[in-house]
Scaffold this motif. Structure first.
Motif, short mmCIF file in Angstrom:
data_model
loop_
_atom_site.label_atom_id
_atom_site.label_comp_id
_atom_site.label_asym_id
_atom_site.label_seq_id
_atom_site.Cartn_x
_atom_site.Cartn_y
_atom_site.Cartn_z
N SER A 15 20.43 33.47 -12.02
CA SER A 15 21.32 33.60 -10.77
C SER A 15 20.64 33.41 -9.55
CB SER A 15 22.17 34.83 -10.63
OG SER A 15 22.82 35.03 -12.03
N SER A 16 21.34 33.16 -8.42
CA SER A 16 20.66 33.58 -7.07
C SER A 16 20.58 34.98 -6.80
CB SER A 16 21.35 32.56 -6.02
OG SER A 16 22.70 32.95 -5.76
N GLY A 17 20.15 35.34 -5.63
CA GLY A 17 20.17 36.50 -5.06
C GLY A 17 21.81 37.04 -4.78
N LEU A 18 22.46 36.06 -4.17
CA LEU A 18 23.80 36.36 -3.78
C LEU A 18 24.58 36.42 -4.99
CD1 LEU A 18 25.98 36.67 -2.00
CD2 LEU A 18 26.17 33.90 -1.64
N GLU A 19 24.56 35.34 -5.98
CA GLU A 19 25.17 35.69 -7.20
C GLU A 19 25.04 36.88 -8.04
OE1 GLU A 19 23.73 32.12 -9.05
OE2 GLU A 19 25.36 30.77 -8.23
N LEU A 20 23.62 37.40 -8.01
CA LEU A 20 23.28 38.59 -8.70
C LEU A 20 23.98 39.92 -7.96
CD1 LEU A 20 21.37 39.54 -10.89
CD2 LEU A 20 19.77 39.79 -9.24
N THR A 21 24.08 39.94 -6.66
CA THR A 21 24.75 40.93 -5.96
C THR A 21 26.22 40.91 -6.20
OG1 THR A 21 24.90 39.75 -3.86
CG2 THR A 21 23.28 41.06 -4.24
N ARG A 22 26.98 39.78 -6.32
CA ARG A 22 28.27 39.74 -6.67
C ARG A 22 28.52 40.15 -8.13
NH1 ARG A 22 29.41 33.99 -3.59
NH2 ARG A 22 29.69 34.59 -1.61
N ARG A 23 27.52 39.67 -9.06
CA ARG A 23 27.87 40.29 -10.47
C ARG A 23 27.56 41.65 -10.55
NH1 ARG A 23 23.68 37.06 -13.49
NH2 ARG A 23 24.46 38.39 -15.19
N PHE A 24 26.59 42.05 -9.84
CA PHE A 24 26.62 43.70 -10.04
C PHE A 24 27.69 44.30 -9.41
CE2 PHE A 24 22.04 43.76 -10.62
CZ PHE A 24 21.73 45.07 -10.76
N ASP A 25 28.29 43.71 -8.39
CA ASP A 25 29.36 44.27 -7.76
C ASP A 25 30.75 44.50 -8.83
OD1 ASP A 25 28.20 44.97 -5.53
OD2 ASP A 25 29.20 43.30 -4.33
N ARG A 26 30.63 43.76 -9.71
CA ARG A 26 31.45 43.39 -10.87
C ARG A 26 31.50 43.81 -12.24
NH1 ARG A 26 31.40 37.85 -9.27
NH2 ARG A 26 30.93 37.37 -11.44
N SER A 27 30.07 44.24 -12.37
CA SER A 27 29.85 44.74 -13.72
C SER A 27 28.97 45.90 -13.73
CB SER A 27 29.50 43.56 -14.61
OG SER A 27 27.95 43.13 -14.18
N ILE A 28 27.39 45.68 -13.64
CA ILE A 28 26.62 46.71 -13.75
C ILE A 28 26.73 47.79 -12.96
CG2 ILE A 28 24.08 47.15 -13.61
CD1 ILE A 28 23.45 44.45 -14.78
N GLY A 29 27.33 47.16 -11.60
CA GLY A 29 27.56 48.19 -10.43
C GLY A 29 28.42 49.23 -10.79
N TYR A 30 29.27 49.24 -11.88
CA TYR A 30 30.12 50.25 -12.27
C TYR A 30 29.53 51.67 -12.85
CZ TYR A 30 34.17 47.39 -12.43
OH TYR A 30 35.36 46.60 -12.14
N PHE A 31 28.12 51.28 -13.19
CA PHE A 31 27.39 52.41 -13.74
C PHE A 31 25.97 52.65 -13.15
CE2 PHE A 31 27.09 49.21 -16.70
CZ PHE A 31 25.90 48.82 -17.28
N TRP A 32 25.50 51.66 -12.34
CA TRP A 32 24.34 51.41 -11.61
C TRP A 32 24.51 50.90 -10.61
CZ3 TRP A 32 20.23 54.41 -12.47
CH2 TRP A 32 19.05 54.07 -11.77
N SER A 33 24.58 51.55 -9.33
CA SER A 33 25.19 51.03 -8.15
C SER A 33 23.68 50.52 -7.30
CB SER A 33 25.71 51.82 -7.25
OG SER A 33 25.44 52.95 -7.18
N SER A 34 23.70 49.68 -6.65
CA SER A 34 22.58 49.18 -5.56
C SER A 34 23.11 48.53 -4.37
CB SER A 34 21.69 48.36 -6.55
OG SER A 34 20.39 48.12 -5.96
N THR A 35 22.36 48.65 -3.40
CA THR A 35 22.89 47.80 -2.24
C THR A 35 22.36 46.36 -2.50
OG1 THR A 35 20.77 48.14 -0.85
CG2 THR A 35 22.77 49.76 -0.79
N HIS A 36 22.79 45.60 -1.57
CA HIS A 36 22.44 44.45 -1.51
C HIS A 36 20.87 44.07 -1.25
CE1 HIS A 36 26.70 42.42 -1.57
NE2 HIS A 36 26.58 43.13 -2.41
#
Length: 177
Positions: free
Chosen positions: A16-37
Motif C-alpha cells: 500500500s501507499s502511505g495514504l492507503e495504509l492510513t485509511r486501512r488503519f482507520d478501518r481495521s487495525i485502528g480499532y485496537f491500535w491507533s496511530s496518527t497519519h
C-alpha cells in the motif's frame, strides 16, 4: 504491539501507499491500535531506512506520486520474531475508572451522565463490530488467516460486551444510591 509491527502486518496483507495504509488503519487495525497519519508516515521512513520495507518501483517517476510499499524478507523475519516473543498482559489503564475512583472521594456529581455517554459509545462500537462480523465472517472462515482475523474481531466484541454490561450495572448502582 508496536507501530512498526502493525505497519509490517498491514503491508504483508497488501502492499500500500502511505495514504492507503492510513485509511486501512482507520478501518481495521485502528480499532485496537491507533496511530496518527504522521506517525505512520514517519514509521514508513524508518522501516525503509532499516531495510524492512521498500517503495515499489514505478513506471514513470513523478513528483508527488504516491509511493507504494512492500515488505522485504528482513521485515517479514522481524515480524515473525516479534510474533513469537512472550509478552505479559498489561493492566487496564482507563481514565474513566480513575475518575470513578476520584468521584468516590469528591462526590459523584456528573458521573451518571458520563457513564451513560460511555455506555452509548460502547453500544455503538459493539453494533459496528457485529455488523463487520456479519458482513465479513458469515460463513465462518476456513483458513488460519481468516480464523485469526475473526478471533481479533471476537476479542473486540467480547470487550465491548463486557463494557456495556459493566456500565449498565455501574449506572444502576449509582442510580440506586
Amino acid at each position: 504491539m508496536s507501530l512498526p509491527h502493525a505497519i509490517l502486518t498491514a503491508l504483508l496483507e497488501k502492499p500500500s501507499s502511505g495514504l492507503e495504509l492510513t485509511r486501512r488503519f482507520d478501518r481495521s487495525i485502528g480499532y485496537f491500535w491507533s496511530s496518527t497519519h504522521q506517525q505512520i508516515y514517519r514509521e514508513l521512513g524508518k522501516l525503509e531506512q532499516a531495510g524492512r520495507i521498500r517503495a515499489l518501483p514505478t513506471a514513470v517517476p513523478a513528483r508527488g506520486q504516491k509511493k507504494e510499499y512492500e515488505v522485504l524478507p528482513a521485515g517479514r523475519e522481524e515480524l515473525a520474531a516479534w510474533v513469537a516473543l512472550p509478552e505479559d498482559p498489561r493492566p487496564v489503564r482507563d481514565p474513566l475508572l480513575l475518575r470513578m475512583r476520584a468521584a468516590a472521594v469528591v462526590g459523584t456529581h456528573g458521573m451518571g451522565a458520563e457513564l451513560r455517554r460511555h455506555l452509548a459509545l460502547h453500544e455503538r462500537q459493539l453494533a459496528e463490530y457485529r455488523e463487520i462480523e456479519e458482513r465479513d465472517f458469515t460463513p465462518p472462515p476456513t483458513t488460519d488467516e481468516g480464523r485469526l482475523r475473526h478471533l481479533v474481531l471476537r476479542g473486540g466484541i467480547d470487550l465491548e460486551t463486557f463494557w456495556t454490561g459493566w456500565l449498565t450495572r455501574a449506572i444502576a448502582d449509582l442510580d440506586a444510591a
